[in-house]
Design an enzyme around this catalytic site. Sequence first.
Site, PDB file in Angstrom:
ATOM      1  N   PHE A   1       0.865  -1.180   0.000  1.00  0.00           N
ATOM      2  CA  PHE A   1       0.000   0.000   0.000  1.00  0.00           C
ATOM      3  C   PHE A   1       0.900   1.228   0.000  1.00  0.00           C
ATOM      4  O   PHE A   1       1.544   1.537   1.000  1.00  0.00           O
ATOM      5  CB  PHE A   1      -0.944   0.049   1.200  1.00  0.00           C
ATOM      6  CG  PHE A   1      -1.845   1.255   1.133  1.00  0.00           C
ATOM      7  CD1 PHE A   1      -2.978   1.242   0.335  1.00  0.00           C
ATOM      8  CD2 PHE A   1      -1.536   2.410   1.817  1.00  0.00           C
ATOM      9  CE1 PHE A   1      -3.795   2.361   0.231  1.00  0.00           C
ATOM     10  CE2 PHE A   1      -2.339   3.540   1.728  1.00  0.00           C
ATOM     11  CZ  PHE A   1      -3.470   3.513   0.929  1.00  0.00           C
TER      12      PHE A   1
ATOM     13  N   ASP B   1       9.565   2.882   1.695  1.00  0.00           N
ATOM     14  CA  ASP B   1       8.370   3.647   2.025  1.00  0.00           C
ATOM     15  C   ASP B   1       8.158   3.545   3.529  1.00  0.00           C
ATOM     16  O   ASP B   1       7.608   2.577   4.040  1.00  0.00           O
ATOM     17  CB  ASP B   1       7.170   3.088   1.256  1.00  0.00           C
ATOM     18  CG  ASP B   1       5.879   3.849   1.545  1.00  0.00           C
ATOM     19  OD1 ASP B   1       5.827   4.583   2.545  1.00  0.00           O
ATOM     20  OD2 ASP B   1       4.907   3.676   0.771  1.00  0.00           O
TER      21      ASP B   1
ATOM     22  N   LYS C   1       2.877  11.376   6.792  1.00  0.00           N
ATOM     23  CA  LYS C   1       2.036  11.180   7.969  1.00  0.00           C
ATOM     24  C   LYS C   1       2.569  11.894   9.213  1.00  0.00           C
ATOM     25  O   LYS C   1       2.299  13.054   9.409  1.00  0.00           O
ATOM     26  CB  LYS C   1       1.798   9.694   8.202  1.00  0.00           C
ATOM     27  CG  LYS C   1       0.990   9.047   7.075  1.00  0.00           C
ATOM     28  CD  LYS C   1       0.399   7.731   7.460  1.00  0.00           C
ATOM     29  CE  LYS C   1      -0.306   7.065   6.276  1.00  0.00           C
ATOM     30  NZ  LYS C   1      -1.498   7.793   5.828  1.00  0.00           N
TER      31      LYS C   1
END
Length: 404
Positions: free
Chosen positions: A145, A230, A259
């Site tokens: 993801f 990531d 984030k």
Amino acid sequence: MIEDMLRTPAAMQDAERHTAHNYHPLPVVISSAEGAWVTDVDGRRYLDCLAGYSALNFGHRHPTLIAAAHAQLDRLTLTSRAFVHDQFADFCRELAALCGKDLVLPMNTGAEAVETGVKVARKWGYQVKGVPAGQANIVVAEGNFHGRTTTIVSFSTDSDARADFGPYTPGFRIVPYGDLAALAEAIDEHTVAVLLEPIQGEQGVVVPPAGYLPGVRQLCTDSDVLFIADEIQSGLGRTGTTFACEQEGVVPDMYLLGKALGGGIVPVSAVAADADVLGVLKPGQHGSTFGGNPLACAVATEVVRLLATGEFQRRSADLGERLHAGLHALIGKGLVAVRGRGLWAGLDIEPALMSGRVACERLMERGVLAKDTHGSTIRLAPPLVITAEEIDHAVAQLAAVLTD
């Protein structure tokens, strides 16, 4: 559906009438928050064990971060990159130092960071590695993801994320996560990068086998391929170290961050790499109107400084041991598996017992917020400011849900 509507707050029903239904939120409407706790419109408090998918690593409204935002709001919020503002250099320098890299490219969202990483890797492949024009490929993992843009969903294996959004962007090869032999087989002379999550968050906090990440690092080095990590969910203290890659002593060629970098206040993301990689970009080739804006940099610089002390990494490691010990005690008592590192856990519930959605609804009724994924799996990612007593409370509520 009728039962859902009956227990859904009126404010949420009104919002759903005017919103595209791309999310299926729990029936709670939050109006305020502090630290690890949120309060709904009816005044009921909940322990937040999702923390905005790790965007709230430092909790809600961390005083240092709120102060930085307030101070910057009174001075300057946006210039665009057409000019340089007085918060930009500090942010880039201090984040680069935290990452151990030469350069930083600020963006806004995690998906933007991933798209930037893809573009940079391809340009590096053509200009530095010498891959023929238009033939670069990037190897990714099943269960990944990395975001929801059209390019990113082109290499997703999640049918919900991918179906009916084609035609898809070419240039990606998908291999099983954790399988070094398959990865080695997929790399060829036109491969420019391997893009991986050190721990797959959306898939259910899946930790790769021991030795996998070092093996990926060695394959990339031997093949003259960039290793792109990531760390948008796994990074910035979540796993007990600044980056999840550190758990295996691995340093990638490029970090993708987001984030938690925005401190739960503004969207901030970044790509960090050395000059021989990020240096391939020249003016006009990539950019973002809001990327690296003054408000974002002011907040994110304070985030980097909080991490530079090591306090939050230590909290995540220490409290993570307590969390995982409590969760592992529930295996055979409703849980069939627990995965994760630090203050991050994926829990597989006995499928015959209940779905992950039902478990999260019952946890919500007991004052704990979590998120389901993929059937009977739920994820816990509490803010790093959570206390030992609050962790015990969350585990106790989960135990009660599993035995009710």
